[in-house]
Design a protein around this motif. Structure first.
Motif, PDB file in Angstrom:
ATOM      1  N   GLU A   1       0.829  -1.212   0.000  1.00  0.00           N
ATOM      2  CA  GLU A   1       0.000   0.000   0.000  1.00  0.00           C
ATOM      3  C   GLU A   1       0.861   1.258   0.000  1.00  0.00           C
TER       4      GLU A   1
ATOM      5  N   MET B   1      -4.907   2.584  -0.518  1.00  0.00           N
ATOM      6  CA  MET B   1      -5.367   1.527   0.371  1.00  0.00           C
ATOM      7  C   MET B   1      -5.944   0.402  -0.478  1.00  0.00           C
ATOM      8  N   LEU B   2      -5.533  -0.814  -0.172  1.00  0.00           N
ATOM      9  CA  LEU B   2      -6.026  -1.976  -0.916  1.00  0.00           C
ATOM     10  C   LEU B   2      -7.194  -2.660  -0.211  1.00  0.00           C
TER      11      LEU B   2
END
Length: 292
Positions: free
Chosen positions: A40, A46-47
């Protein structure tokens, strides 16, 4: 970012929890979380986002894009490694084959013949409903599948195998049918029917109902089931009769059941072997397809 991190990312996305993914990867949770944070930070997005309960996590929009790309990339990478290894190893390995249960008769002779020529190749067999086999093909869990048309899936290479009629199958103890070789759809009208019904999508069930409608006959459907072996067991117990592809009745059962041609239903069952067009198939799988 490296291949290992992409595998970690997919494991978490598929599991929905870091703790579950860590167990599947045989590693502790903190290092796995750290790897995802590194990804990230490198990507600047943000994943994953945590749900309200704090345990389950879901992909963000950016994560969903990476998931699709990573899955395709890793599939291609793994298939490339297989192709490179096979260049030096010859024909060996494992062929994973899925089949609907009513088509399993196509496999024994082919596996026996293949084993004589390629003893270093083993098989994994999956018997399931047609919709499940489609998912197994898409996920690359299986290399090939033997199914019956129609198909609810695209991007497949299709090898035609056989065409055969549908027949009416009843117990040998059924009164009034012991001297018959054929039957009309009108005679089936009041007989308890046990029909194959796919879990998802349209199949022979819908085509059979259309034939009843075409003849203005109301079928007496007692059981719907995707498993032909269950239906055959019920038939031998005298619970009802079924309309099945002729080859789905194994020779060993012919002492217990009677198979009647249906004179006014022109339905044909078409069996095909299928595999994904865009994936690399092992040499073993390619040789096995050639048997057909």
């Amino acid at each position: 970012m490296d291949i290992r991190q992409l595998r970690y990312f997919l494991a978490i996305a598929n599991s929905g929890q870091i703790s579950i993914a860590a167990k599947k990867l045989h590693m502790s949770q903190p290092p796995l979380s750290q790897q995802i944070r590194q990804m990230e930070n490198e990507l600047g997005v943000m994943l994953f986002e945590r749900k309200r309960n704090g345990r389950r996590i879901e992909l963000t929009n950016a994560g969903k894009i990476l998931y699709d790309k990573a899955e395709n990339f890793l599939n291609s990478f793994d298939e490339t490694l297989l192709e490179v290894r096979e260049a030096g190893e010859g024909i060996r390995g494992t062929i994973s084959i899925g089949t609907v249960l009513s088509c399993v008769s196509h496999l024994p002779e082919k596996i026996k013949s293949f084993n004589k020529h390629y003893p270093n190749v083993s098989f994994k067999l999956f018997g399931s409903d047609q919709s499940d086999l489609s998912l197994l093909l898409e996920n690359r869990t299986i290399d090939l599948a033997i199914v019956r048309l129609p198909l609810q899936m695209e991007n497949l290479s299709v090898v035609p195998l056989t065409k055969e009629p549908y027949v009416f199958v009843i117990s040998k103890d059924t009164k009034g049918f012991t001297s018959k070789d054929f039957i009309s759809i009108k005679e089936i009208e009041n007989f308890p029917l046990l029909l194959i019904h796919r879990i998802k999508g349209e199949g022979i069930y819908e085509r059979i109902l259309k034939e009843f409608q075409r003849h203005d006959v109301e079928p007496n459907i007692l059981v719907e089931c995707p498993d032909v072996n269950i239906l055959l067991t019920l038939i031998t117990e005298g619970i009802g009769g079924s309309i099945l592809p002729k080859s789905s009745v194994p020779p060993i059962l012919l002492k217990e059941v009677q198979v009647l041609d249906i004179i006014d239903i022109p339905l044909q069952s078409e069996t095909v072997l299928v595999y994904l067009k865009e994936r690399y198939l092992s040499k073993a799988s390619q040789r096995f397809i050639e048997l057909f």
